[in-house]
Design a protein around this motif. Structure first.
Motif, PDB file in Angstrom:
ATOM      1  N   HIS A  57       0.794  -1.101   0.016  1.00 33.74           N
ATOM      2  CA  HIS A  57      -0.098   0.063  -0.103  1.00 33.74           C
ATOM      3  C   HIS A  57       0.932   1.293   0.073  1.00 33.74           C
ATOM      4  CE1 HIS A  57      -3.158  -2.560   2.557  1.00 33.74           C
ATOM      5  NE2 HIS A  57      -2.971  -2.958   1.084  1.00 33.74           N
ATOM      6  N   THR A  58       0.336   2.269  -0.655  1.00 35.66           N
ATOM      7  CA  THR A  58       0.629   3.554  -0.692  1.00 35.66           C
ATOM      8  C   THR A  58       0.460   4.166   0.688  1.00 35.66           C
ATOM      9  OG1 THR A  58       0.877   3.776  -2.884  1.00 35.66           O
ATOM     10  CG2 THR A  58       0.953   5.931  -1.610  1.00 35.66           C
ATOM     11  N   ARG A  59      -0.787   3.896   1.253  1.00 35.77           N
ATOM     12  CA  ARG A  59      -1.366   4.594   2.412  1.00 35.77           C
ATOM     13  C   ARG A  59      -2.760   3.862   2.707  1.00 35.77           C
ATOM     14  NH1 ARG A  59      -1.919   8.830  -1.249  1.00 35.77           N
ATOM     15  NH2 ARG A  59       0.186   9.827  -0.254  1.00 35.77           N
ATOM     16  N   THR A  60      -3.055   3.984   4.065  1.00 35.36           N
ATOM     17  CA  THR A  60      -4.371   3.843   4.441  1.00 35.36           C
ATOM     18  C   THR A  60      -5.183   5.112   4.604  1.00 35.36           C
ATOM     19  OG1 THR A  60      -3.760   1.755   5.494  1.00 35.36           O
ATOM     20  CG2 THR A  60      -5.772   2.565   6.208  1.00 35.36           C
ATOM     21  N   TRP A  61      -6.393   4.827   4.256  1.00 36.09           N
ATOM     22  CA  TRP A  61      -7.440   5.943   4.248  1.00 36.09           C
ATOM     23  C   TRP A  61      -8.317   5.721   5.481  1.00 36.09           C
ATOM     24  CZ3 TRP A  61      -7.428  10.899   2.209  1.00 36.09           C
ATOM     25  CH2 TRP A  61      -6.555  11.100   1.102  1.00 36.09           C
ATOM     26  N   MET A  62      -8.859   6.785   6.213  1.00 41.42           N
ATOM     27  CA  MET A  62      -9.748   6.549   7.361  1.00 41.42           C
ATOM     28  C   MET A  62     -10.573   7.757   7.575  1.00 41.42           C
ATOM     29  SD  MET A  62      -7.360   4.630  10.237  1.00 41.42           S
ATOM     30  CE  MET A  62      -8.743   4.263  11.290  1.00 41.42           C
ATOM     31  N   ALA A  63     -11.410   7.827   8.361  1.00 42.70           N
ATOM     32  CA  ALA A  63     -12.515   8.869   8.651  1.00 42.70           C
ATOM     33  C   ALA A  63     -12.550   9.029  10.237  1.00 42.70           C
ATOM     34  CB  ALA A  63     -13.702   8.821   7.756  1.00 42.70           C
ATOM     35  N   TRP A  64     -12.893  10.188  10.478  1.00 37.92           N
ATOM     36  CA  TRP A  64     -12.757  10.784  11.836  1.00 37.92           C
ATOM     37  C   TRP A  64     -14.607  10.974  12.191  1.00 37.92           C
ATOM     38  CZ3 TRP A  64      -9.942  10.055  15.906  1.00 37.92           C
ATOM     39  CH2 TRP A  64     -10.229  10.847  16.907  1.00 37.92           C
ATOM     40  N   PRO A  65     -15.045  10.616  13.151  1.00 37.47           N
ATOM     41  CA  PRO A  65     -16.238  10.446  13.423  1.00 37.47           C
ATOM     42  C   PRO A  65     -16.438  11.565  14.511  1.00 37.47           C
ATOM     43  CG  PRO A  65     -15.670   8.493  14.664  1.00 37.47           C
ATOM     44  CD  PRO A  65     -14.358   9.068  13.863  1.00 37.47           C
ATOM     45  N   ASP A  66     -17.535  12.519  14.276  1.00 40.08           N
ATOM     46  CA  ASP A  66     -17.673  13.445  15.317  1.00 40.08           C
ATOM     47  C   ASP A  66     -19.266  13.974  15.728  1.00 40.08           C
ATOM     48  OD1 ASP A  66     -18.546  15.030  12.975  1.00 40.08           O
ATOM     49  OD2 ASP A  66     -16.990  16.259  13.053  1.00 40.08           O
ATOM     50  N   SER A  67     -20.186  13.062  15.289  1.00 41.19           N
ATOM     51  CA  SER A  67     -21.557  13.173  15.323  1.00 41.19           C
ATOM     52  C   SER A  67     -22.263  12.415  16.458  1.00 41.19           C
ATOM     53  CB  SER A  67     -22.281  12.540  14.109  1.00 41.19           C
ATOM     54  OG  SER A  67     -23.703  12.737  14.133  1.00 41.19           O
ATOM     55  N   THR A  68     -22.560  13.308  17.413  1.00 40.90           N
ATOM     56  CA  THR A  68     -23.527  12.678  18.525  1.00 40.90           C
ATOM     57  C   THR A  68     -24.819  11.956  18.199  1.00 40.90           C
ATOM     58  OG1 THR A  68     -24.011  14.944  19.185  1.00 40.90           O
ATOM     59  CG2 THR A  68     -22.241  14.171  20.042  1.00 40.90           C
ATOM     60  N   SER A  69     -25.298  12.823  17.046  1.00 39.73           N
ATOM     61  CA  SER A  69     -26.418  12.161  16.740  1.00 39.73           C
ATOM     62  C   SER A  69     -26.489  10.896  16.116  1.00 39.73           C
ATOM     63  CB  SER A  69     -27.216  13.194  15.685  1.00 39.73           C
ATOM     64  OG  SER A  69     -26.076  13.037  14.392  1.00 39.73           O
ATOM     65  N   ILE A  70     -25.152  10.765  15.777  1.00 41.09           N
ATOM     66  CA  ILE A  70     -24.985   8.963  15.327  1.00 41.09           C
ATOM     67  C   ILE A  70     -24.645   8.153  16.473  1.00 41.09           C
ATOM     68  CG2 ILE A  70     -23.806   7.388  13.972  1.00 41.09           C
ATOM     69  CD1 ILE A  70     -23.698   9.503  11.709  1.00 41.09           C
ATOM     70  N   TRP A  71     -23.739   8.575  17.323  1.00 35.64           N
ATOM     71  CA  TRP A  71     -23.044   7.814  18.271  1.00 35.64           C
ATOM     72  C   TRP A  71     -23.381   8.312  19.897  1.00 35.64           C
ATOM     73  CZ3 TRP A  71     -20.527   3.730  16.935  1.00 35.64           C
ATOM     74  CH2 TRP A  71     -20.103   3.792  15.739  1.00 35.64           C
ATOM     75  N   GLY A  72     -24.145   9.418  19.942  1.00 27.60           N
ATOM     76  CA  GLY A  72     -24.527   9.656  21.325  1.00 27.60           C
ATOM     77  C   GLY A  72     -23.255   9.641  22.275  1.00 27.60           C
ATOM     78  N   ASN A  73     -23.520   8.965  23.556  1.00 31.26           N
ATOM     79  CA  ASN A  73     -22.346   9.498  24.459  1.00 31.26           C
ATOM     80  C   ASN A  73     -21.365   8.421  24.304  1.00 31.26           C
ATOM     81  OD1 ASN A  73     -23.734   6.983  25.336  1.00 31.26           O
ATOM     82  ND2 ASN A  73     -24.548   7.748  27.275  1.00 31.26           N
ATOM     83  N   THR A  74     -21.384   7.373  23.331  1.00 29.75           N
ATOM     84  CA  THR A  74     -20.306   6.572  23.057  1.00 29.75           C
ATOM     85  C   THR A  74     -19.262   7.261  22.008  1.00 29.75           C
ATOM     86  OG1 THR A  74     -21.316   5.448  21.067  1.00 29.75           O
ATOM     87  CG2 THR A  74     -21.817   4.623  23.568  1.00 29.75           C
ATOM     88  N   LEU A  75     -19.486   8.172  21.694  1.00 32.23           N
ATOM     89  CA  LEU A  75     -18.715   8.924  20.754  1.00 32.23           C
ATOM     90  C   LEU A  75     -17.284   9.106  20.945  1.00 32.23           C
ATOM     91  CD1 LEU A  75     -18.294  10.423  17.785  1.00 32.23           C
ATOM     92  CD2 LEU A  75     -19.054  12.633  19.120  1.00 32.23           C
ATOM     93  N   GLY A  76     -16.981   9.608  22.338  1.00 32.90           N
ATOM     94  CA  GLY A  76     -15.368   9.580  22.767  1.00 32.90           C
ATOM     95  C   GLY A  76     -14.697   8.204  22.799  1.00 32.90           C
ATOM     96  N   GLY A  77     -15.437   7.225  23.074  1.00 29.05           N
ATOM     97  CA  GLY A  77     -14.861   6.125  23.303  1.00 29.05           C
ATOM     98  C   GLY A  77     -14.606   5.512  21.644  1.00 29.05           C
ATOM     99  N   VAL A  78     -15.600   5.776  20.717  1.00 26.02           N
ATOM    100  CA  VAL A  78     -15.554   5.310  19.380  1.00 26.02           C
ATOM    101  C   VAL A  78     -14.163   6.052  18.822  1.00 26.02           C
ATOM    102  CG1 VAL A  78     -16.541   5.441  17.106  1.00 26.02           C
ATOM    103  CG2 VAL A  78     -17.834   4.720  19.014  1.00 26.02           C
ATOM    104  N   GLN A  79     -14.080   7.433  18.931  1.00 25.53           N
ATOM    105  CA  GLN A  79     -12.848   8.241  18.646  1.00 25.53           C
ATOM    106  C   GLN A  79     -11.563   7.640  19.043  1.00 25.53           C
ATOM    107  OE1 GLN A  79     -14.050  12.069  20.015  1.00 25.53           O
ATOM    108  NE2 GLN A  79     -14.981  12.839  17.856  1.00 25.53           N
ATOM    109  N   GLN A  80     -11.561   7.217  20.552  1.00 26.51           N
ATOM    110  CA  GLN A  80     -10.114   6.595  20.756  1.00 26.51           C
ATOM    111  C   GLN A  80     -10.087   5.174  20.216  1.00 26.51           C
ATOM    112  OE1 GLN A  80     -10.346   6.029  25.331  1.00 26.51           O
ATOM    113  NE2 GLN A  80     -11.702   7.929  25.244  1.00 26.51           N
ATOM    114  N   ASP A  81     -10.918   4.453  19.782  1.00 28.31           N
ATOM    115  CA  ASP A  81     -10.680   3.275  18.868  1.00 28.31           C
ATOM    116  C   ASP A  81     -10.350   3.564  17.696  1.00 28.31           C
ATOM    117  OD1 ASP A  81     -11.425   1.784  21.076  1.00 28.31           O
ATOM    118  OD2 ASP A  81     -13.446   1.170  20.284  1.00 28.31           O
ATOM    119  N   ILE A  82     -10.927   4.610  16.982  1.00 24.79           N
ATOM    120  CA  ILE A  82     -10.532   4.969  15.908  1.00 24.79           C
ATOM    121  C   ILE A  82      -8.988   5.432  15.741  1.00 24.79           C
ATOM    122  CG2 ILE A  82     -10.540   6.888  13.762  1.00 24.79           C
ATOM    123  CD1 ILE A  82     -12.705   4.708  13.566  1.00 24.79           C
TER     124      ILE A  82
END
Length: 380
Positions: A57-82
């Motif tokens: 691979h040249t690189r890996t592409w990812m995306a950063w979640p920031d929507s509380t309407s999708i993730w609610g109060n789990t958003l911070g933990g999901v960001q840590q996993d990403i």
């Protein structure tokens, strides 16, 4: 992402339903803009095909979640996993994360200096496998990209930004881009790089993605997009999760003519266990595009009664691993015996690669895994 939601709608499906009004309101404009994104540059002529994932691979592409309407109060933990996934992959190859301008600084802080965060490609969510471009090579140094016209997994979630991610990344990289003649997601399709695809009917041959299209028409569009000549179809599971059952949580190509399937415990008999057994049976009786009989390995799945998470949406898929340069990035779930066995199996299946197992339980509650949030850009 394809673990069952249990009784009623699970967390991601419930939140997706809550966002339907906004998605529907923006749909016509969104899909129109997808066509505009597809016209960035015409695709180059030549025998382009999507290579198997284990190429360099040249690189890996990812995306950063920031929507509380999708993730609610789990958003911070999901960001840590990403961030954990990104930092781990960055030990082996460059990682680029698309983040909205308002959250780019947080993404940079959490991911660290080894990960590149760009704020010029806005996103709705983190599932880059489904929203990102599918890169193709021609074997002669050429690289282009195809978009699968992401529509929020059948208009289940707002996607006005994610619908444009594939074309915008292709433009950022500077490669020709075309839109495929179907609607789908990368997680629903596996390729061996030598002409054979695996795909789930439940996700692709579905009126919420491809209305008024026959399976034959969808197959022809898939083959053209991936530069392949044969599709091994699985029935899949329709309507039980937001993706309508993606193949990459169950079956993966190892090499041309060889695949692996995550198998359930003998005592498991839900729709996903039955689906996994059917995928194994179909693959075992199939031939690859060149006519050789498929060889099929097994990855034993965990005992859901022994994993850390009790969330009914949780995806405990070892098969949803990601291959990067020199490593296999997988997950562990707390069933110690199964986790250890899965790591040993992946080491055997990919000799010479380091196997990294990560705790991504917060991401798993969203019904997805490491492969779901990554997209490889192969070396031309």
């Amino acid at each position: 992402m394809n673990r069952p939601a249990g009784e009623g709608m699970g967390r991601r499906r419930f939140l997706a339903a809550a966002g339907l009004t906004a998605a529907a309101a923006a749909l016509a404009a969104t899909e129109g803009r997808a066509g505009a994104a597809a016209a960035i540059r015409p695709a180059a002529a030549g025998a382009f095909r999507v290579p198997i994932e284990d190429v360099r691979h040249t690189r890996t592409w990812m995306a950063w979640p920031d929507s509380t309407s999708i993730w609610g109060n789990t958003l911070g933990g999901v960001q840590q996993d990403i961030a954990l996934i990104a930092r781990t992959i960055a030990k082996y190859e460059p990682v680029y994360i698309c983040a909205n301008s308002g959250s780019a600084a947080k993404a940079r802080s959490m991911c660290g200096s080894t990960v590149t965060v760009i704020s010029t490609i806005p996103v709705d969510d983190c599932w880059m496998r489904d929203t990102g471009p599918v890169f193709r090579t021609d074997g002669s140094g050429g690289l282009d990209a195809v978009g699968l016209n992401f529509n929020g997994w059948g208009k289940k979630q707002a996607h006005s930004r994610d619908n444009l991610v594939a074309g915008r990344i292709a433009s950022y990289v500077g490669v020709p881009f075309t839109a495929a003649a179907l609607v789908g997601e990368g997680g629903a399709i596996e390729q061996d790089g030598a002409g054979t695809l695996m795909a789930t009917r439940s996700s692709l041959v579905n009126k919420n993605r491809n209305p008024n299209r026959t399976e034959a028409q969808i197959e022809a569009a898939l083959l053209a997009a991936y530069g392949a000549s044969k599709v091994i179809w699985f029935d899949g599971v329709k309507g039980q999760d937001i993706t309508d059952d993606h193949v990459d949580a169950t079956s993966r190509f190892l090499t041309p003519g060889r695949a692996a399937v995550q198998m359930p415990l003998a005592s498991d008999n839900d729709v996903y266990a039955k689906d996994a057994r059917q995928q194994y049976q179909i693959l075992s009786a199939s031939t690859a595009a060149d006519g050789t009989r498929m060889t099929v390995d097994q990855i034993q799945g965990p005992d859901y009664n022994k994993i850390r998470s009790a969330n009914p949406d949780f995806l405990a898929s070892y098969a949803n691993y990601y291959l990067c340069n020199g490593a296999v990035i997988s997950a562990h779930f707390g069933d110690t015996r199964a986790d250890t066995a899965a790591k040993a199996t992946l080491a055997r299946l990919y000799p010479g690669r380091t196997v990294e197992q990560l705790n991504i339980d917060r991401l798993g509650t969203g019904g997805g895994g490491i492969h779901c949030v990554t997209q490889q850009q192969p070396v031309p």
